[in-house]
Design an enzyme around this catalytic site. Structure first.
Site, PDB file in Angstrom:
ATOM      1  CE1 TYR A   1      -5.964  -2.902   3.080  1.00 57.43           C
ATOM      2  CE2 TYR A   1      -6.028  -2.789   5.477  1.00 57.43           C
ATOM      3  CZ  TYR A   1      -5.772  -3.502   4.315  1.00 57.43           C
ATOM      4  OH  TYR A   1      -5.330  -4.795   4.391  1.00 57.43           O
TER       5      TYR A   1
ATOM      6  CB  SER B   1      -7.498  -6.135   7.136  1.00 56.62           C
ATOM      7  OG  SER B   1      -6.617  -5.344   7.904  1.00 56.62           O
TER       8      SER B   1
END
Length: 260
Positions: free
Chosen positions: A157, A144
């Site tokens: 996350y 990500s």
């Protein structure tokens, strides 16, 4: 173009029932790969398999949780027994909990780490065993932009995706000698069903993403297919431990230039 062919290959995509995982799986199938799709939700898995098969792709579904090492080991063994081998693993399964760090429970923090990072380790370890024996394999970890950047309310996350970036580099280091390439894809902001509610004119976050992205728009999930095919194919056989960010240029700049 044979460098990019996946004919005769089998690709395992965790969480490949929707969104970016499905877009990448469809790309791999278009290049010739047979698909193995995992999920924890039977209804979503059934719907996804029907979609793949309606396009003429070979696709088989498996229900299990990638964080359950014992169950994952059984399922991977079943896949290998039935399909012969797993040539490509895409560690796509993941969750996010948007909670400010000061308010986030340790339980929720650990859950995100478990799914997004530990699950990828478990699946890589299990699939790599036969890859090492065959001296061939491709592992693609879905990282990500949060592997590189921080942001409000995604501490768990970002921690998991930052860890996944480094896991990618370490597994590449260990397994390159066995002709296994371990790389990652870092998606930017994409137009999916999950982001649809905020992709409307006047929404502050929508305006922020468009203004922050040099390309000037959200990505199309299909934009990930080429990168997935590249990293899964012989075209990338000397690329190892790298993260390719498919983000419209966000990480390349401190901000979108003003219009002249």
């Amino acid at each position: 173009m044979n460098l990019f062919s996946l004919q005769g290959k089998t690709a395992l995509i965790t969480g490949g029932t929707h969104g970016l995982g499905m877009a990448m799986a469809e790309g791999l199938a278009q290049a010739g790969a047979a698909l193995l799709i995992t999920s924890t939700t039977p209804s979503k898995l059934d719907e996804a398999i029907q979609r793949y098969q309606s396009q003429g792709f070979t696709a088989t579904g498996y229900i299990f949780d990638v964080t359950d090492e014992h169950e994952a080991e059984k399922q991977v063994a079943a896949m290998e027994a039935w399909h012969g081998k797993i040539d490509i693993l895409v560690n796509n399964a993941g969750i996010i909990k948007r909670v400010m760090a000061v308010d986030m429970s340790v339980e929720d923090f650990r859950k995100v780490i478990d799914v997004d990072l530990v699950g990828a380790f478990i699946m890589s370890k299990l699939v790599a065993r036969s890859m090492i024996a065959r001296k061939s394999g491709k592992i693609i970890n879905i990282c990500s932009m949060m592997s590189e950047l921080g942001r409000d309310n995604v501490s768990a996350y970002a921690s998991a995706k930052g860890g996944l970036k480094m896991l990618t580099k370490n597994l590449a280091t260990e397994w390159a000698r066995h002709n296994i390439q371990v790389n990652g894809i870092g998606p930017g902001y994409f137009a999916t069903t999950q982001t649809e509610p905020i992709r409307v004119d006047g929404n502050p976050f929508n305006e922020f993403i468009i203004s922050r992205t040099p390309a000037g728009h959200w990505g199309d999930p299909k934009d990930l297919a080429g990168t997935a095919i590249f990293l899964a194919s012989d075209a990338s056989k000397f690329i190892n431990g790298q993260i390719i960010y498919v983000d419209g240029g966000i990480l390349a700049t401190i901000g979108k230039p003003a219009n002249e």
